[in-house]
Design a protein around this motif. Structure first.
Motif, PDB file in Angstrom:
ATOM      1  N   GLY A  55       0.813  -1.215   0.000  1.00  0.00           N
ATOM      2  CA  GLY A  55       0.000   0.000   0.000  1.00  0.00           C
ATOM      3  C   GLY A  55       0.843   1.259   0.000  1.00  0.00           C
ATOM      4  O   GLY A  55       0.571   2.206  -0.753  1.00  0.00           O
ATOM      5  N   TRP A  56       1.895   1.275   0.842  1.00  0.00           N
ATOM      6  CA  TRP A  56       2.781   2.434   0.863  1.00  0.00           C
ATOM      7  C   TRP A  56       3.501   2.609  -0.467  1.00  0.00           C
ATOM      8  O   TRP A  56       3.730   3.731  -0.928  1.00  0.00           O
ATOM      9  CB  TRP A  56       3.795   2.293   1.998  1.00  0.00           C
ATOM     10  CG  TRP A  56       3.258   2.651   3.341  1.00  0.00           C
ATOM     11  CD1 TRP A  56       3.039   1.828   4.401  1.00  0.00           C
ATOM     12  CD2 TRP A  56       2.840   3.962   3.768  1.00  0.00           C
ATOM     13  NE1 TRP A  56       2.508   2.525   5.459  1.00  0.00           N
ATOM     14  CE2 TRP A  56       2.386   3.838   5.103  1.00  0.00           C
ATOM     15  CE3 TRP A  56       2.807   5.210   3.159  1.00  0.00           C
ATOM     16  CZ2 TRP A  56       1.905   4.920   5.829  1.00  0.00           C
ATOM     17  CZ3 TRP A  56       2.325   6.297   3.883  1.00  0.00           C
ATOM     18  CH2 TRP A  56       1.882   6.147   5.196  1.00  0.00           C
ATOM     19  N   VAL A 102       2.367   1.723  -3.455  1.00  0.00           N
ATOM     20  CA  VAL A 102       1.402   2.257  -4.421  1.00  0.00           C
ATOM     21  C   VAL A 102       1.183   3.748  -4.192  1.00  0.00           C
ATOM     22  O   VAL A 102       1.150   4.548  -5.138  1.00  0.00           O
ATOM     23  CB  VAL A 102       0.073   1.482  -4.318  1.00  0.00           C
ATOM     24  CG1 VAL A 102      -1.019   2.176  -5.136  1.00  0.00           C
ATOM     25  CG2 VAL A 102       0.255   0.049  -4.800  1.00  0.00           C
ATOM     26  N   LEU A 103       1.040   4.146  -2.931  1.00  0.00           N
ATOM     27  CA  LEU A 103       0.848   5.565  -2.627  1.00  0.00           C
ATOM     28  C   LEU A 103       2.061   6.391  -3.030  1.00  0.00           C
ATOM     29  O   LEU A 103       1.929   7.514  -3.540  1.00  0.00           O
ATOM     30  CB  LEU A 103       0.564   5.739  -1.134  1.00  0.00           C
ATOM     31  CG  LEU A 103      -0.804   5.262  -0.640  1.00  0.00           C
ATOM     32  CD1 LEU A 103      -0.901   5.409   0.872  1.00  0.00           C
ATOM     33  CD2 LEU A 103      -1.921   6.040  -1.326  1.00  0.00           C
ATOM     34  N   HIS A 104       3.249   5.837  -2.817  1.00  0.00           N
ATOM     35  CA  HIS A 104       4.472   6.555  -3.189  1.00  0.00           C
ATOM     36  C   HIS A 104       4.534   6.781  -4.696  1.00  0.00           C
ATOM     37  O   HIS A 104       4.823   7.898  -5.157  1.00  0.00           O
ATOM     38  CB  HIS A 104       5.690   5.759  -2.724  1.00  0.00           C
ATOM     39  CG  HIS A 104       6.992   6.315  -3.221  1.00  0.00           C
ATOM     40  ND1 HIS A 104       7.540   7.492  -2.738  1.00  0.00           N
ATOM     41  CD2 HIS A 104       7.858   5.859  -4.183  1.00  0.00           C
ATOM     42  CE1 HIS A 104       8.674   7.735  -3.365  1.00  0.00           C
ATOM     43  NE2 HIS A 104       8.895   6.763  -4.240  1.00  0.00           N
ATOM     44  N   ALA A 143       2.006   6.706  -6.774  1.00  0.00           N
ATOM     45  CA  ALA A 143       0.905   7.588  -7.169  1.00  0.00           C
ATOM     46  C   ALA A 143       1.263   9.050  -6.913  1.00  0.00           C
ATOM     47  O   ALA A 143       1.014   9.928  -7.746  1.00  0.00           O
ATOM     48  CB  ALA A 143      -0.366   7.206  -6.409  1.00  0.00           C
ATOM     49  N   LYS A 144       1.871   9.313  -5.760  1.00  0.00           N
ATOM     50  CA  LYS A 144       2.271  10.682  -5.438  1.00  0.00           C
ATOM     51  C   LYS A 144       3.347  11.188  -6.385  1.00  0.00           C
ATOM     52  O   LYS A 144       3.371  12.362  -6.757  1.00  0.00           O
ATOM     53  CB  LYS A 144       2.771  10.732  -3.993  1.00  0.00           C
ATOM     54  CG  LYS A 144       3.198  12.116  -3.532  1.00  0.00           C
ATOM     55  CD  LYS A 144       3.692  12.078  -2.096  1.00  0.00           C
ATOM     56  CE  LYS A 144       4.167  13.458  -1.650  1.00  0.00           C
ATOM     57  NZ  LYS A 144       4.688  13.429  -0.253  1.00  0.00           N
ATOM     58  N   THR A 200       1.510  10.727 -10.499  1.00  0.00           N
ATOM     59  CA  THR A 200       0.173  11.176 -10.889  1.00  0.00           C
ATOM     60  C   THR A 200       0.216  12.538 -11.560  1.00  0.00           C
ATOM     61  O   THR A 200      -0.472  12.782 -12.556  1.00  0.00           O
ATOM     62  CB  THR A 200      -0.749  11.223  -9.658  1.00  0.00           C
ATOM     63  OG1 THR A 200      -0.840   9.914  -9.098  1.00  0.00           O
ATOM     64  CG2 THR A 200      -2.138  11.693 -10.048  1.00  0.00           C
TER      65      THR A 200
END
Length: 227
Positions: free
Chosen positions: A22-23, A25-27, A29-30, A33
């Motif tokens: 999850g971390w 994917v968030l990294h 994405a940030k 994106t």
């Protein structure tokens, strides 16, 4: 007891893996994106809107298959370009130069028959695509401000492009974040406008879905396919 401890350890391991994933994917994405939204502007510009509105007013839903086909081709080519850039770290133009500029044999032949014509064709393609965006933005400004002439809109559009590019290199530095946020705000505004317009239009969904099916009408006229 040992069995319970092993089961608890496995559950903790799976939870840790999910948390790390999850971390990650968030990294990503940030990090990516903003760049993706900047690239998405190519599909949200007023030039595309103008062409789509003209095609829809003339041919209804019957050309949606062409839109779908063009989108699939665009995704395919962009995925290839993205993979090339991610693996090598250089762009397509640099690849072309590395491949064709200093060939061990027939160097001048490769340059004059391969590299230089490719450069000219690329410049023509860039000018052709940018001309549509420039005129589309100018027409949009004239629609918003009726007192403006078309050439006024062209000058304003050219100036704001130069201004945005002057904010910083899109590949490094803090100004990039400002650039990405500005583009994201514009894309969000376009998305909201699109939702409002679609909500006010009485769409015939049966005809719309039928437009995604290939038909002889698409090839009935060269103008249809061109639009």
């Amino acid at each position: 007891m040992p069995g319970e401890q092993q089961q608890h350890s496995q559950q903790h391991s799976w939870a840790s893996r999910l948390r790390n994933a999850g971390w990650l994917v968030l990294h990503h994405a940030k990090k990516h994106t903003g760049v993706g939204i900047v690239c998405a502007v190519a599909y949200f510009d007023p030039g595309n809107w103008g062409v789509d509105l003209q095609a829809g007013s003339q041919f209804g839903y019957r050309l949606l298959f062409i839109v779908l086909l063009a989108g699939l081709f665009a995704v395919f080519l962009q995925v290839l370009a993205t993979r090339l850039g991610c693996v090598t770290g250089i762009d397509l133009a640099s690849h072309s130069r590395l491949l064709l500029y200093n060939r061990p044999k027939h160097t001048l032949l490769y340059r004059w028959l391969g590299l230089y014509p490719l450069y000219i064709l690329a410049e023509i393609a860039i000018i052709a695509t940018d001309l549509a965006e420039l005129l589309g933005s100018a027409i949009a400004l004239c629609m918003l401000f009726p007192k403006l002439q078309l050439w006024h809109g062209v000058l304003i559009t050219a100036f704001d492009v130069i201004f945005i590019l002057a904010m910083g290199d899109p590949l490094r530095g803090k100004p990039v974040r400002t650039f990405e946020l500005l583009i994201a705000a514009m894309v969000l505004a376009v998305l909201i406008c699109m939702i409002v317009i679609i909500s006010k239009v009485d769409v015939n969904w049966a005809d719309a879905f039928q437009g995604y099916i290939p038909s002889k009408y698409i090839f009935g006229s060269g103008w249809n396919l061109h639009v």
